[in-house]
Design an enzyme around this catalytic site. Sequence first.
Site: not given
Length: 310
Positions: A59, A131, A155, A195, A213, A241
């Site tokens: 990562r 992804d 982003l 939220c 989600s 959001c």
Amino acid sequence: MNRSKHTAFIKNKAQELGFMYCGIARAEFLADEAPRLEKWLNQGMHGKMGYMENHFEKRLDPTKLVPGAKSVITLLYNYYPQHDLAQNDTYKIAKYAYGKDYHFIIKDKLKAFMTDIHEEIGEVDGRVFVDSAPVMERTWAQRAGAGWIGKNSLLLNKQSGSFFFLAELILDLELDYDGPVKDYCGTCTACMDNCPTDAIPEPYVVDGSRCISYLTIELKESIPDEFRGKFKNWAFGCDICQDVCPWNRFSKPHQEPAFEPHEQLKSMNKADWEELTHEVFNEIFRKSAVKRTKFEGLKRNISFAKNTHL
């Protein structure tokens, strides 16, 4: 000379393929991200997403994915729809899942991109990602000047908000690099304030285990009762959001026919969702990202969203 020529070719080709932005960062170890990622994992904010703990080094280090990597190219692909189906008084699915699964659409474009790079530049070693691998895509996007990471951890781009997919090419090719842009969130806390499950406990930190989600897609077991009454009719994913983010007033509808929703999806009311059969599910979501939650998962989510009180 070649470096600039190759960079210009890549940026032009990205535009030709329909990407709304193409930025390039130097491939290097993400030293700043290591402690942040470690802390987030240690706090259990990834919930049951065990895969987030895997490939820690990969990562953070692109050369572990592509030996000799020199450049990480970030691409943005718009998915903002012409019509926001969440405006209807019915169960909602995230905008990114209206049409065909983006993995396939974008992966095909990336493969074509790599073919063009080989034809134009020659032997270049590299891999494409959408992804689908341990890539810190938002960090790379930020480094490539594609935007800044907002308080909702997504982003954000000044010209077009946040309703876009991120994809990357990691290449062993030296290119001209872009620099980061500054953070334009300012004092705004709209995403945090709106939220319903308090999944953004502090700016720039999302507790994945509380995010709608995550609860509707990633969580395979029963949804904890503490979230009952807080789903606001979301049955797959959540856009709250993003919908409240002031920068998304600049979102423009995409031009990708594959992302258009199935005709039936446009007119579904609550009763249609509640009475959804396996057959209709397979028809509407045949090639959609919604298949990830499976028919039983979607039914579970609808039932949970409907039964708002214990």
